[in-house]
Design a protein around this motif. Structure first.
Motif, PDB file in Angstrom:
ATOM      1  N   GLU A 109      20.634 -11.097   0.196  1.00 18.20           N
ATOM      2  CA  GLU A 109      20.411 -10.373  -1.273  1.00 18.20           C
ATOM      3  C   GLU A 109      19.677 -11.190  -2.248  1.00 18.20           C
ATOM      4  O   GLU A 109      18.957 -10.665  -2.901  1.00 18.20           O
ATOM      5  N   ILE A 110      19.601 -12.709  -2.256  1.00 16.02           N
ATOM      6  CA  ILE A 110      18.794 -13.235  -3.018  1.00 16.02           C
ATOM      7  C   ILE A 110      17.363 -13.096  -2.858  1.00 16.02           C
ATOM      8  O   ILE A 110      16.429 -12.886  -3.595  1.00 16.02           O
ATOM      9  N   ALA A 111      16.939 -13.068  -1.371  1.00 14.60           N
ATOM     10  CA  ALA A 111      15.698 -12.631  -1.083  1.00 14.60           C
ATOM     11  C   ALA A 111      15.152 -11.214  -1.573  1.00 14.60           C
ATOM     12  O   ALA A 111      14.142 -11.075  -1.935  1.00 14.60           O
ATOM     13  N   VAL A 112      16.138 -10.404  -1.410  1.00 12.91           N
ATOM     14  CA  VAL A 112      15.684  -8.751  -1.843  1.00 12.91           C
ATOM     15  C   VAL A 112      15.213  -9.013  -3.173  1.00 12.91           C
ATOM     16  O   VAL A 112      14.430  -8.175  -3.789  1.00 12.91           O
ATOM     17  N   VAL A 113      16.305  -9.400  -4.108  1.00 13.15           N
ATOM     18  CA  VAL A 113      16.040  -9.581  -5.817  1.00 13.15           C
ATOM     19  C   VAL A 113      14.759 -10.279  -5.932  1.00 13.15           C
ATOM     20  O   VAL A 113      14.060  -9.845  -6.673  1.00 13.15           O
ATOM     21  N   LYS A 114      14.532 -11.313  -5.225  1.00 12.56           N
ATOM     22  CA  LYS A 114      13.223 -12.347  -5.484  1.00 12.56           C
ATOM     23  C   LYS A 114      12.066 -11.345  -5.094  1.00 12.56           C
ATOM     24  O   LYS A 114      10.878 -11.432  -5.802  1.00 12.56           O
ATOM     25  N   THR A 115      12.010 -10.569  -3.911  1.00 12.45           N
ATOM     26  CA  THR A 115      10.890  -9.680  -3.474  1.00 12.45           C
ATOM     27  C   THR A 115      10.866  -8.881  -4.728  1.00 12.45           C
ATOM     28  O   THR A 115       9.542  -8.442  -4.667  1.00 12.45           O
ATOM     29  N   ILE A 116      11.710  -8.036  -4.992  1.00 10.59           N
ATOM     30  CA  ILE A 116      11.675  -6.930  -6.057  1.00 10.59           C
ATOM     31  C   ILE A 116      10.951  -7.579  -7.333  1.00 10.59           C
ATOM     32  O   ILE A 116      10.011  -7.134  -7.877  1.00 10.59           O
ATOM     33  N   ILE A 117      11.472  -8.667  -7.790  1.00 12.57           N
ATOM     34  CA  ILE A 117      10.895  -9.539  -8.917  1.00 12.57           C
ATOM     35  C   ILE A 117       9.473  -9.726  -8.559  1.00 12.57           C
ATOM     36  O   ILE A 117       8.521  -9.311  -9.667  1.00 12.57           O
ATOM     37  N   ARG A 118       8.913 -10.352  -7.701  1.00 13.32           N
ATOM     38  CA  ARG A 118       7.717 -10.534  -7.332  1.00 13.32           C
ATOM     39  C   ARG A 118       6.674  -9.275  -7.146  1.00 13.32           C
ATOM     40  O   ARG A 118       5.658  -9.201  -7.675  1.00 13.32           O
ATOM     41  N   GLU A 119       7.452  -8.254  -6.610  1.00 15.53           N
ATOM     42  CA  GLU A 119       6.665  -7.016  -6.364  1.00 15.53           C
ATOM     43  C   GLU A 119       6.106  -6.618  -8.070  1.00 15.53           C
ATOM     44  O   GLU A 119       5.032  -6.176  -8.138  1.00 15.53           O
ATOM     45  N   ARG A 120       7.180  -6.448  -8.783  1.00 11.86           N
ATOM     46  CA  ARG A 120       6.775  -6.232 -10.049  1.00 11.86           C
ATOM     47  C   ARG A 120       5.943  -7.191 -10.801  1.00 11.86           C
ATOM     48  O   ARG A 120       5.136  -6.676 -11.717  1.00 11.86           O
ATOM     49  N   GLU A 121       6.047  -8.352 -10.619  1.00  7.52           N
ATOM     50  CA  GLU A 121       4.927  -9.282 -11.229  1.00  7.52           C
ATOM     51  C   GLU A 121       3.538  -9.103 -10.568  1.00  7.52           C
ATOM     52  O   GLU A 121       2.465  -9.109 -11.481  1.00  7.52           O
ATOM     53  N   LEU A 122       3.419  -8.624  -9.657  1.00  4.70           N
ATOM     54  CA  LEU A 122       2.140  -8.193  -8.843  1.00  4.70           C
ATOM     55  C   LEU A 122       1.553  -6.968  -9.394  1.00  4.70           C
ATOM     56  O   LEU A 122       0.214  -6.898  -9.513  1.00  4.70           O
ATOM     57  N   LYS A 123       2.659  -6.164  -9.617  1.00  7.43           N
ATOM     58  CA  LYS A 123       2.135  -4.667 -10.041  1.00  7.43           C
ATOM     59  C   LYS A 123       1.820  -5.030 -11.655  1.00  7.43           C
ATOM     60  O   LYS A 123       0.742  -4.075 -12.081  1.00  7.43           O
ATOM     61  N   ALA A 124       2.407  -5.873 -12.301  1.00  4.00           N
ATOM     62  CA  ALA A 124       1.888  -5.980 -13.831  1.00  4.00           C
ATOM     63  C   ALA A 124       0.550  -6.796 -13.636  1.00  4.00           C
ATOM     64  O   ALA A 124      -0.223  -6.370 -14.634  1.00  4.00           O
ATOM     65  N   GLN A 125       0.117  -7.528 -12.834  1.00  7.31           N
ATOM     66  CA  GLN A 125      -1.090  -8.142 -12.858  1.00  7.31           C
ATOM     67  C   GLN A 125      -2.145  -7.231 -12.567  1.00  7.31           C
ATOM     68  O   GLN A 125      -3.432  -7.534 -13.086  1.00  7.31           O
ATOM     69  N   ALA A 126      -1.970  -6.093 -11.907  1.00 11.22           N
ATOM     70  CA  ALA A 126      -2.871  -5.179 -11.202  1.00 11.22           C
ATOM     71  C   ALA A 126      -3.367  -4.444 -12.434  1.00 11.22           C
ATOM     72  O   ALA A 126      -2.934  -4.266 -13.309  1.00 11.22           O
TER      73      ALA A 126
END
Length: 69
Positions: free
Chosen positions: A52-69
């Motif tokens: 579950e920690i991995a899932v939450v971290k993955t979603i946070i990272r996806e949002r960071e990458l989306k914000a940079q694009a």
């Protein structure tokens, strides 16, 4: 983790995700402590919390990458 649980996590905002990650890390610490003193009832809970920690971290990272694009 079920798809409905994943959707609930994806619907959370950034602050809620950070709080959830904090709570999960605390849970993991407590579970590890219980495991060390042989009071852990369900050892599979460790694996579930780590995932579950991995899932939450993955979603946070996806949002960071989306914000940079």
């Amino acid at each position: 983790m079920k798809a409905s649980e994943m959707e609930k996590i994806r619907e959370m905002n950034d602050v809620e995700l950070a709080e959830k990650l904090d709570d999960l890390k605390k849970d993991l610490f407590n579970l590890r402590f219980q495991h060390a003193i042989n009071q852990l009832d369900n050892p599979m809970r460790l694996k579930a919390v780590r995932k579950e920690i991995a899932v939450v971290k993955t979603i946070i990272r996806e949002r960071e990458l989306k914000a940079q694009a």
